[in-house]
Design a protein around this motif. Sequence first.
Motif, PDB file in Angstrom:
ATOM      1  N   GLU A 137       0.874  -1.505  -0.213  1.00  0.00           N
ATOM      2  CA  GLU A 137      -0.240   0.179  -0.394  1.00  0.00           C
ATOM      3  C   GLU A 137       1.193   1.244   0.188  1.00  0.00           C
ATOM      4  O   GLU A 137       0.636   2.291  -0.827  1.00  0.00           O
ATOM      5  N   ALA A 138       1.732   1.253   0.736  1.00  0.00           N
ATOM      6  CA  ALA A 138       2.560   2.326   0.898  1.00  0.00           C
ATOM      7  C   ALA A 138       3.811   2.492  -0.891  1.00  0.00           C
ATOM      8  O   ALA A 138       2.714   3.884  -1.115  1.00  0.00           O
ATOM      9  N   GLU A 139       3.670   1.724  -1.069  1.00  0.00           N
ATOM     10  CA  GLU A 139       4.659   1.794  -2.649  1.00  0.00           C
ATOM     11  C   GLU A 139       3.561   2.367  -3.672  1.00  0.00           C
ATOM     12  O   GLU A 139       3.495   2.860  -4.526  1.00  0.00           O
ATOM     13  N   LEU A 140       1.916   1.856  -3.380  1.00  0.00           N
ATOM     14  CA  LEU A 140       1.124   2.534  -4.299  1.00  0.00           C
ATOM     15  C   LEU A 140       0.450   3.614  -3.980  1.00  0.00           C
ATOM     16  O   LEU A 140       0.729   4.267  -4.662  1.00  0.00           O
ATOM     17  N   SER A 141       0.410   4.191  -2.813  1.00  0.00           N
ATOM     18  CA  SER A 141       0.983   5.159  -1.985  1.00  0.00           C
ATOM     19  C   SER A 141       1.989   6.177  -2.899  1.00  0.00           C
ATOM     20  O   SER A 141       1.807   7.873  -3.356  1.00  0.00           O
ATOM     21  N   ARG A 142       2.983   5.810  -2.892  1.00  0.00           N
ATOM     22  CA  ARG A 142       4.108   6.906  -3.255  1.00  0.00           C
ATOM     23  C   ARG A 142       3.884   6.817  -5.218  1.00  0.00           C
ATOM     24  O   ARG A 142       4.452   8.515  -5.782  1.00  0.00           O
ATOM     25  N   HIS A 143       3.817   5.653  -5.577  1.00  0.00           N
ATOM     26  CA  HIS A 143       3.543   5.835  -7.328  1.00  0.00           C
ATOM     27  C   HIS A 143       2.174   6.965  -7.239  1.00  0.00           C
ATOM     28  O   HIS A 143       2.678   7.812  -8.358  1.00  0.00           O
ATOM     29  N   GLU A 144       1.561   6.771  -6.163  1.00  0.00           N
ATOM     30  CA  GLU A 144       0.359   7.771  -6.597  1.00  0.00           C
ATOM     31  C   GLU A 144       0.658   9.154  -6.280  1.00  0.00           C
ATOM     32  O   GLU A 144       0.205  10.214  -7.053  1.00  0.00           O
ATOM     33  N   ALA A 145       1.633   9.077  -5.412  1.00  0.00           N
ATOM     34  CA  ALA A 145       2.313  10.542  -5.086  1.00  0.00           C
ATOM     35  C   ALA A 145       2.810  11.206  -6.432  1.00  0.00           C
ATOM     36  O   ALA A 145       2.831  12.852  -6.598  1.00  0.00           O
ATOM     37  N   GLN A 174       2.585  10.447  -9.352  1.00  0.00           N
ATOM     38  CA  GLN A 174       2.228  10.621 -10.337  1.00  0.00           C
ATOM     39  C   GLN A 174       1.574  11.657 -10.588  1.00  0.00           C
ATOM     40  O   GLN A 174       1.262  13.278 -11.285  1.00  0.00           O
ATOM     41  N   LEU A 175       0.879  12.509  -8.796  1.00  0.00           N
ATOM     42  CA  LEU A 175       0.328  13.853  -8.616  1.00  0.00           C
ATOM     43  C   LEU A 175       1.239  14.375  -9.350  1.00  0.00           C
ATOM     44  O   LEU A 175       0.575  15.740  -9.389  1.00  0.00           O
ATOM     45  N   GLN A 176       2.480  14.543  -8.881  1.00  0.00           N
ATOM     46  CA  GLN A 176       3.123  15.374  -8.999  1.00  0.00           C
ATOM     47  C   GLN A 176       3.419  15.528 -10.140  1.00  0.00           C
ATOM     48  O   GLN A 176       3.817  17.240 -10.748  1.00  0.00           O
ATOM     49  N   ARG A 177       3.929  15.463 -11.155  1.00  0.00           N
ATOM     50  CA  ARG A 177       3.754  15.403 -12.299  1.00  0.00           C
ATOM     51  C   ARG A 177       2.560  16.019 -13.231  1.00  0.00           C
ATOM     52  O   ARG A 177       2.904  17.269 -13.659  1.00  0.00           O
ATOM     53  N   GLU A 197       2.933  19.359 -15.176  1.00  0.00           N
ATOM     54  CA  GLU A 197       2.349  19.663 -15.646  1.00  0.00           C
ATOM     55  C   GLU A 197       1.743  20.688 -16.641  1.00  0.00           C
ATOM     56  O   GLU A 197       1.586  22.006 -16.737  1.00  0.00           O
ATOM     57  N   LEU A 198       0.298  20.456 -15.198  1.00  0.00           N
ATOM     58  CA  LEU A 198      -1.102  21.827 -15.216  1.00  0.00           C
ATOM     59  C   LEU A 198       0.047  23.117 -14.863  1.00  0.00           C
ATOM     60  O   LEU A 198      -0.479  24.158 -15.175  1.00  0.00           O
ATOM     61  N   LYS A 199       1.877  23.391 -14.360  1.00  0.00           N
ATOM     62  CA  LYS A 199       2.062  24.650 -13.577  1.00  0.00           C
ATOM     63  C   LYS A 199       2.346  25.129 -14.632  1.00  0.00           C
ATOM     64  O   LYS A 199       2.406  25.970 -15.117  1.00  0.00           O
TER      65      LYS A 199
END
Length: 118
Positions: free
Chosen positions: A94-102, A104-107, A111-113
């Motif tokens: 779950e931590a690994e999945l959360s890290r990947h999601e974080a 992805q959200l940072q990327r 991109e939005l910025k």
Amino acid sequence: MENNEKRRVALTICGVDYILLCTKDEEYMRSLGAQLHGDITRMLRENGRTSATQAAVLCALQAMDEAREARTTAENLRARIQDYLEDAAQMKKEAELSRHEAEQLQRENAELKRGKSS
């Protein structure tokens, strides 16, 4: 001396000499003999009508009870440890999945910025 090599150990328990052939360390066996001697002696002292044989049988029953309880406790602890290990593995996933999601959200945020500043 190899661990499985048998050796003779002489013990005296309640005035009776025993020669044991065992793979255990001599000091360990002597400590067991001393403990048994003490347990039988205590039982004889506490109940004058108990014979040495009866005291030995009662000590054996007590030791068997303690060993069974220790095995049960060890089995329960092993099961709990296994549960903890499984929980830890699940949390790691779950931590690994959360890290990947974080990440992805940072990327996506970056991109939005970039898109706003263009």
